[in-house]
Design a protein around this motif. Structure first.
Motif, PDB file in Angstrom:
ATOM      1  N   ALA A 194       0.832  -1.210   0.000  1.00  0.00           N
ATOM      2  CA  ALA A 194       0.000   0.000   0.000  1.00  0.00           C
ATOM      3  C   ALA A 194       0.862   1.254   0.000  1.00  0.00           C
ATOM      4  O   ALA A 194       0.571   2.236  -0.699  1.00  0.00           O
ATOM      5  N   LYS A 195       1.945   1.219   0.775  1.00  0.00           N
ATOM      6  CA  LYS A 195       2.839   2.380   0.824  1.00  0.00           C
ATOM      7  C   LYS A 195       3.528   2.584  -0.522  1.00  0.00           C
ATOM      8  O   LYS A 195       3.715   3.734  -0.964  1.00  0.00           O
ATOM      9  N   ALA A 196       3.893   1.487  -1.187  1.00  0.00           N
ATOM     10  CA  ALA A 196       4.516   1.615  -2.511  1.00  0.00           C
ATOM     11  C   ALA A 196       3.558   2.259  -3.505  1.00  0.00           C
ATOM     12  O   ALA A 196       3.951   3.120  -4.299  1.00  0.00           O
ATOM     13  N   LEU A 197       2.292   1.859  -3.469  1.00  0.00           N
ATOM     14  CA  LEU A 197       1.296   2.466  -4.363  1.00  0.00           C
ATOM     15  C   LEU A 197       1.110   3.945  -4.040  1.00  0.00           C
ATOM     16  O   LEU A 197       1.013   4.784  -4.942  1.00  0.00           O
ATOM     17  N   GLU A 198       1.083   4.264  -2.750  1.00  0.00           N
ATOM     18  CA  GLU A 198       0.928   5.663  -2.351  1.00  0.00           C
ATOM     19  C   GLU A 198       2.110   6.498  -2.843  1.00  0.00           C
ATOM     20  O   GLU A 198       1.947   7.636  -3.293  1.00  0.00           O
ATOM     21  N   ARG A 199       3.299   5.915  -2.822  1.00  0.00           N
ATOM     22  CA  ARG A 199       4.486   6.636  -3.301  1.00  0.00           C
ATOM     23  C   ARG A 199       4.432   6.831  -4.814  1.00  0.00           C
ATOM     24  O   ARG A 199       4.864   7.868  -5.322  1.00  0.00           O
ATOM     25  N   ILE A 200       3.923   5.848  -5.531  1.00  0.00           N
ATOM     26  CA  ILE A 200       3.774   6.018  -6.983  1.00  0.00           C
ATOM     27  C   ILE A 200       2.841   7.189  -7.269  1.00  0.00           C
ATOM     28  O   ILE A 200       3.090   8.000  -8.161  1.00  0.00           O
ATOM     29  N   GLY A 201       1.761   7.282  -6.484  1.00  0.00           N
ATOM     30  CA  GLY A 201       0.867   8.426  -6.626  1.00  0.00           C
ATOM     31  C   GLY A 201       1.579   9.741  -6.356  1.00  0.00           C
ATOM     32  O   GLY A 201       1.371  10.742  -7.056  1.00  0.00           O
ATOM     33  N   ASP A 202       2.456   9.746  -5.356  1.00  0.00           N
ATOM     34  CA  ASP A 202       3.232  10.953  -5.046  1.00  0.00           C
ATOM     35  C   ASP A 202       4.140  11.339  -6.214  1.00  0.00           C
ATOM     36  O   ASP A 202       4.307  12.526  -6.526  1.00  0.00           O
ATOM     37  N   HIS A 203       4.746  10.338  -6.846  1.00  0.00           N
ATOM     38  CA  HIS A 203       5.624  10.626  -7.987  1.00  0.00           C
ATOM     39  C   HIS A 203       4.821  11.193  -9.162  1.00  0.00           C
ATOM     40  O   HIS A 203       5.296  12.096  -9.871  1.00  0.00           O
ATOM     41  N   ALA A 204       3.614  10.672  -9.371  1.00  0.00           N
ATOM     42  CA  ALA A 204       2.756  11.219 -10.429  1.00  0.00           C
ATOM     43  C   ALA A 204       2.388  12.669 -10.112  1.00  0.00           C
ATOM     44  O   ALA A 204       2.374  13.536 -10.999  1.00  0.00           O
ATOM     45  N   LYS A 205       2.120  12.938  -8.832  1.00  0.00           N
ATOM     46  CA  LYS A 205       1.812  14.315  -8.418  1.00  0.00           C
ATOM     47  C   LYS A 205       3.012  15.228  -8.688  1.00  0.00           C
ATOM     48  O   LYS A 205       2.846  16.367  -9.137  1.00  0.00           O
TER      49      LYS A 205
END
Length: 235
Positions: A194-205
């Motif tokens: 879940a944290k890895a997915l959240e970080r991918i979202g951060d990178h997209a942001k």
């Protein structure tokens, strides 16, 4: 993506960079798709594809950054062109880090599969988070290709929803670990996913924020969301 210049060679260099950047983005999209498939059912062959593609992404990061450095050295761009090249370099870094996170997800899913405890967990929220991350990545690449700051601002807002899903899933995992201690080790694996997915979202942001920087000339990182949206929407 970039505006046309008097120098055709400069335009050709920018077009080539844009193409390579989108190719890299497409590969990262494929990595996220593979991760979503692993969440449904672990497949060793799919995990190997993720590993091999992650190595390709590492090579692309070096190759594209080298191209950017050569363009800057040869053309000595100013103003918007320099911002564009800087943003491209930052985007490449963010895309490579997304690939790293996909590899982490693959490894964690292997551990979960080997444990035999996957059926003990409800992961609908996690899958929804993954789908949102995949959508945000696709949209930010499209927005970057069109230099669309309106969509960029929407993506920054949507990252907040991904963060909330992550927090909700984390709270439910904590409750399950308290209730059923034998599931703690697998619950932690899901938490890392879940944290890895959240970080991918951060990178997209981050890519969306650099897009606003290219078009508007203002660094909008760390600004309150409302102020970022006003900047992105201003004429």
């Amino acid at each position: 993506m970039p505006e046309k210049h008097l120098s055709r060679a400069f335009d050709a260099s920018l077009d080539a960079l844009s193409t390579h950047l989108m190719e890299m983005g497409g590969l990262v999209e494929m990595q996220i798709e593979r991760c979503l498939r692993l969440l449904n059912a672990y497949d060793p062959a799919l995990a190997l594809q993720i590993r091999d593609s992650e190595r390709v992404l590492n090579s692309l990061e070096i190759e594209i950054d080298d191209e950017i450095q050569h363009v800057i050295a040869r053309r000595q761009p100013a103003a918007c062109d320099l911002r564009l090249l800087m943003a491209m370099s930052k985007c490449v870094t963010n895309l490579e880090r997304m690939g790293d996170e996909a590899r982490k997800i693959s490894k964690r899913m292997r551990h979960i599969s080997e444990s035999g405890e996957a059926a003990s967990f409800q992961v609908a929220e996690l899958k929804k988070c993954g789908e949102m991350v995949h959508s945000v990545l696709h949209r930010v690449l499209d927005a970057f290709a069109r230099m669309d700051t309106v969509d960029a601002a929407r993506i920054v807002r949507d990252d907040k929803a991904i963060d909330e899903l992550f927090r909700s899933f984390s709270r439910r995992l904590a409750m399950q670990m308290n209730a059923v201690p034998r599931t703690i080790s697998v619950a932690l694996e899901y938490l890392f996913i879940a944290k890895a997915l959240e970080r991918i979202g951060d990178h997209a942001k981050s890519i969306a924020e650099f897009l606003v920087f290219v078009v508007k000339g203002r660094d909008v990182r760390h600004l309150p969301l409302d102020e970022l949206e006003r900047e992105a929407l201003a004429n």
